[in-house]
Scaffold this motif. Structure first.
Motif, PDB file in Angstrom:
ATOM      1  N   LEU A 137     -14.605   5.699  -9.497  1.00  0.00           N
ATOM      2  CA  LEU A 137     -13.221   5.251  -9.667  1.00  0.00           C
ATOM      3  C   LEU A 137     -12.242   6.365  -9.336  1.00  0.00           C
ATOM      4  CD1 LEU A 137     -13.634   3.091 -12.888  1.00  0.00           C
ATOM      5  CD2 LEU A 137     -13.569   2.348 -10.501  1.00  0.00           C
ATOM      6  N   GLU A 145       0.832  -1.210   0.000  1.00  0.00           N
ATOM      7  CA  GLU A 145       0.000   0.000   0.000  1.00  0.00           C
ATOM      8  C   GLU A 145       0.865   1.259   0.000  1.00  0.00           C
ATOM      9  OE1 GLU A 145      -3.539   0.427   2.196  1.00  0.00           O
ATOM     10  OE2 GLU A 145      -4.401  -1.153   0.954  1.00  0.00           O
ATOM     11  N   GLU A 197      -2.024   3.175 -13.971  1.00  0.00           N
ATOM     12  CA  GLU A 197      -3.471   3.382 -13.893  1.00  0.00           C
ATOM     13  C   GLU A 197      -4.168   2.073 -14.247  1.00  0.00           C
ATOM     14  OE1 GLU A 197      -5.016   6.001 -12.897  1.00  0.00           O
ATOM     15  OE2 GLU A 197      -3.605   7.671 -13.085  1.00  0.00           O
ATOM     16  N   ASP A 198      -5.107   1.670 -13.422  1.00  0.00           N
ATOM     17  CA  ASP A 198      -5.844   0.439 -13.679  1.00  0.00           C
ATOM     18  C   ASP A 198      -7.206   0.600 -13.014  1.00  0.00           C
ATOM     19  OD1 ASP A 198      -6.887  -2.148 -13.791  1.00  0.00           O
ATOM     20  OD2 ASP A 198      -4.916  -3.064 -13.542  1.00  0.00           O
ATOM     21  N   VAL A 199      -8.252   0.369 -13.776  1.00  0.00           N
ATOM     22  CA  VAL A 199      -9.598   0.462 -13.217  1.00  0.00           C
ATOM     23  C   VAL A 199      -9.722  -0.475 -12.019  1.00  0.00           C
ATOM     24  CG1 VAL A 199     -12.014  -0.127 -13.688  1.00  0.00           C
ATOM     25  CG2 VAL A 199     -10.711   1.226 -15.334  1.00  0.00           C
ATOM     26  N   ASP A 200      -9.051  -1.612 -12.106  1.00  0.00           N
ATOM     27  CA  ASP A 200      -9.104  -2.600 -11.039  1.00  0.00           C
ATOM     28  C   ASP A 200      -7.914  -2.416 -10.109  1.00  0.00           C
ATOM     29  OD1 ASP A 200      -9.205  -4.804  -9.411  1.00  0.00           O
ATOM     30  OD2 ASP A 200      -9.796  -6.170 -11.009  1.00  0.00           O
ATOM     31  N   MET A 201      -8.107  -1.586  -9.069  1.00  0.00           N
ATOM     32  CA  MET A 201      -6.969  -1.268  -8.190  1.00  0.00           C
ATOM     33  C   MET A 201      -6.500  -2.483  -7.405  1.00  0.00           C
ATOM     34  SD  MET A 201      -7.907   2.560  -6.834  1.00  0.00           S
ATOM     35  CE  MET A 201      -6.364   2.818  -5.943  1.00  0.00           C
ATOM     36  N   GLU A 202      -7.426  -3.386  -7.074  1.00  0.00           N
ATOM     37  CA  GLU A 202      -7.007  -4.590  -6.343  1.00  0.00           C
ATOM     38  C   GLU A 202      -6.056  -5.437  -7.194  1.00  0.00           C
ATOM     39  OE1 GLU A 202     -10.202  -3.598  -5.990  1.00  0.00           O
ATOM     40  OE2 GLU A 202     -10.162  -3.169  -3.848  1.00  0.00           O
ATOM     41  N   LEU A 244      -6.837   0.182   0.825  1.00  0.00           N
ATOM     42  CA  LEU A 244      -7.694  -0.343  -0.245  1.00  0.00           C
ATOM     43  C   LEU A 244      -8.808  -1.224   0.316  1.00  0.00           C
ATOM     44  CD1 LEU A 244      -5.637  -1.436  -3.379  1.00  0.00           C
ATOM     45  CD2 LEU A 244      -7.276   0.429  -3.148  1.00  0.00           C
ATOM     46  N   PHE A 278      -7.498   6.586  -1.708  1.00  0.00           N
ATOM     47  CA  PHE A 278      -6.324   5.733  -1.467  1.00  0.00           C
ATOM     48  C   PHE A 278      -5.076   6.597  -1.304  1.00  0.00           C
ATOM     49  CE2 PHE A 278      -2.743   3.292  -3.380  1.00  0.00           C
ATOM     50  CZ  PHE A 278      -2.589   2.375  -2.348  1.00  0.00           C
ATOM     51  N   LEU A 279      -4.944   7.604  -2.174  1.00  0.00           N
ATOM     52  CA  LEU A 279      -3.757   8.463  -2.110  1.00  0.00           C
ATOM     53  C   LEU A 279      -3.717   9.279  -0.815  1.00  0.00           C
ATOM     54  CD1 LEU A 279      -3.401   9.677  -5.801  1.00  0.00           C
ATOM     55  CD2 LEU A 279      -1.903   8.114  -4.550  1.00  0.00           C
ATOM     56  N   ASN A 281       2.813   7.609 -13.023  1.00  0.00           N
ATOM     57  CA  ASN A 281       1.534   6.973 -12.645  1.00  0.00           C
ATOM     58  C   ASN A 281       0.696   6.535 -13.848  1.00  0.00           C
ATOM     59  OD1 ASN A 281       0.766   9.552 -13.315  1.00  0.00           O
ATOM     60  ND2 ASN A 281       0.070  10.107 -11.260  1.00  0.00           N
ATOM     61  N   LEU A 303       1.476   5.821  -7.532  1.00  0.00           N
ATOM     62  CA  LEU A 303       0.267   6.429  -8.086  1.00  0.00           C
ATOM     63  C   LEU A 303       0.264   7.947  -7.877  1.00  0.00           C
ATOM     64  CD1 LEU A 303      -1.993   4.968  -9.516  1.00  0.00           C
ATOM     65  CD2 LEU A 303      -3.215   4.791  -7.354  1.00  0.00           C
ATOM     66  N   TYR A 360       2.475   1.429  -3.593  1.00  0.00           N
ATOM     67  CA  TYR A 360       1.491   1.747  -4.625  1.00  0.00           C
ATOM     68  C   TYR A 360       1.073   3.215  -4.520  1.00  0.00           C
ATOM     69  CZ  TYR A 360      -2.798   0.868  -7.443  1.00  0.00           C
ATOM     70  OH  TYR A 360      -3.794   0.879  -8.373  1.00  0.00           O
ATOM     71  N   ARG A 407     -12.194   6.791  -5.532  1.00  0.00           N
ATOM     72  CA  ARG A 407     -11.485   5.695  -4.869  1.00  0.00           C
ATOM     73  C   ARG A 407      -9.974   5.918  -4.915  1.00  0.00           C
ATOM     74  NH1 ARG A 407     -11.592  -0.456  -6.904  1.00  0.00           N
ATOM     75  NH2 ARG A 407     -11.039   0.653  -8.792  1.00  0.00           N
ATOM     76  N   LYS A 408      -9.499   6.324  -6.083  1.00  0.00           N
ATOM     77  CA  LYS A 408      -8.060   6.563  -6.219  1.00  0.00           C
ATOM     78  C   LYS A 408      -7.603   7.697  -5.305  1.00  0.00           C
ATOM     79  CE  LYS A 408      -4.945   8.429  -9.588  1.00  0.00           C
ATOM     80  NZ  LYS A 408      -4.752   8.819 -10.981  1.00  0.00           N
TER      81      LYS A 408
END
Lengths: 121, 331
Positions: free
Chosen positions: B296, A19, A36-41, B309, B303-304, A32, A26, A22, B299-300
């Motif tokens: 989306l 975490e 970039e990915d829609v699926d962060m997991e 997550l 997280f930042l 970054n 990011l 990442y 969410r980013k």
């Protein structure tokens, strides 16, 4: 001798590190767009696998996978400057988590060894 | 070439084609909506043959073990012979008992399910009409309530929402499949600050989650943001203000991009949310629902700022996608 992975605490240490790592990647506008990915997991899982590999933990990555996995990014302009930025974040992450300098050095050496494959040289 | 057997006939698949596309192309009726592996409308069961792992992503283990898979995400390898059946045994009959206009373009649809139906507030279900038309909606109701409540946005030209708006009368029968989704409140850490943010009918699951958390005895601050383009896009404003008046730890902030006044705040949702957070939001949990770009992006950003997550539950509402190609908005 046990791996860096084992000496810093194994999987839980990787879960904590990913975490922090990442978030740095990011938050860095130089790189970054490669992350970039829609699926962060899913993206976080990839990075955890990367951290595990450079720390000498259980890993299925081969040099060939490294090449294939980064080919599309090299085509999008991934270069040595970006690689250095990622490695810098890796180093900072480990230092922030209190990993001894000697072990950080070992991880840096492994990461440096992946440079040619990542950059498809 | 892979082939699929459905109700005693074999259907060949083109290379790389999904089971859903192959069956639809050859005239087989399969309920479907998002075509992105999210809504689970196109759930099917493999009665013989193996499905790729990717076709079971996001399904509960109990469903995986019984061979269920998502037809829109299932691209069998060349040479595979797969025998499939619909998932009708997972659908429960339901009756529409009430329709209520909540705003200019949102209708509350209330259903009575005619079989036991376990769910968590904030999950979503797929409503399947008699002719097979299927759409997914989040649940705004609580499990202890007798009826399932959905908030349906009336989409211009929308097949299902148009039907709800024009044709449905109380008593109409449908089937309900689900529930699915992991955007729900989990008891524990009752003092943790909660951030709930939604746009449009993204309020539906949040309306369930906020009441669920309060009833579970959550004592930490709960910040509920509801964003809309303009004031008439907001709904349940009075109900939420009344709820906040009864629960001092609930902070309800309706927000519009334009047309705000003394009553409703005006400003960009994401910026206002970020400005409301402490510098290091440690231990916070977030629930984000609605417009995919907004969800989306937020969410980013969360997280930042330091959210973990695992503490961000996001439910991006995907539009239904017809076979001809990705056309948004036909929900």
């Amino acid at each position: 001798m046990s791996s860096v992975y084992e000496r810093i605490g194994g999987e839980p240490a990787m879960a904590a590190a990913v975490e922090v790592f990442y978030r740095k990647v990011l938050g860095d506008d130089r790189i970054n767009h490669f992350f970039e990915d829609v699926d962060m997991e899913r993206q976080a899982a990839k990075q955890k696998a990367f951290l595990t590999m450079v720390c000498g933990g259980p890993s299925n990555y081969s040099g060939k996978d490294m090449r294939a996995g980064h080919k599309h990014l090299v085509e999008r302009g991934l270069n040595a400057t970006h690689f250095d930025a990622v490695v810098g974040h890796l180093k900072e992450t480990l230092e922030e988590l209190g990993v001894p300098a000697e072990l950080v050095g070992q991880v840096m050496a492994v990461a440096e060894g992946a440079r040619a494959d990542v950059l498809n040289r | 070439m892979a082939k699929v057997r459905h109700e005693s006939a074999w259907y060949p698949l083109e290379p790389g084609e999904t089971v859903l596309d192959g069956l639809l192309r050859q005239g087989v009726h399969v309920p479907h909506a998002c075509r992105a592996g999210a809504c689970q409308s196109c759930l099917m069961r493999a009665t013989s043959g193996a499905v790729p792992e990717a076709a079971q992503v996001g399904l509960k283990d109990t469903l995986k073990a019984r061979g269920y898979f998502l037809a829109c995400a299932c691209r069998p390898q060349a040479g595979t012979a797969l025998e499939v059946a619909g998932a009708s045994e997972l659908r429960v009959p339901a009756r529409i008992v009430d329709l209520e206009s909540l705003s200019g373009d949102v209708v509350a649809v209330r259903l009575e399910v005619e079989a036991p139906f376990d769910y968590r507030a904030g999950q979503y279900v797929t409503v399947v009409r008699e002719d097979g038309l299927a759409r997914s909606y989040s649940l705004a109701s609580l499990p202890r309530e007798d009826r399932l409540e959905l908030h349906v946005r009336l989409v211009p030209g929308g097949a299902m929402s148009g039907w709800f708006a024009r044709d449905v009368r109380p008593g109409e029968r449908v089937h309900v499949q689900g529930p699915a989704g992991d955007c729900f409140y989990v008891p524990g850490q009752p003092e943790a600050p909660l951030l709930l943010a939604g746009t449009g009918t993204g309020l539906a699951p949040l309306y369930g989650i906020v009441r669920d958390a309060l009833e579970a005895g959550h004592t930490g601050p709960i910040h509920l943001f509801h964003g809309a383009l303009e004031p008439r896009g907001l709904y349940l404003v009075d109900a939420l203000r009344a709820l906040a008046a009864r629960h001092p730890n609930l902070h309800y902030r309706p927000l519009v991009l334009a047309g705000g006044d003394g009553d409703v705040e005006e400003g960009p949702l994401e910026a206002r949310i970020l400005a409301s957070l402490p510098k290091r939001p440690v231990g916070w949990r977030a629930f984000l629902c609605g417009n995919p770009e907004a969800v989306l992006s937020l969410r980013k950003k969360l997280f930042l700022t330091g959210f973990s997550l695992k503490d961000i539950h996001a439910d991006a509402f995907l539009p239904s996608t017809p076979r001809a190609g990705p056309v948004a908005g036909a929900a």
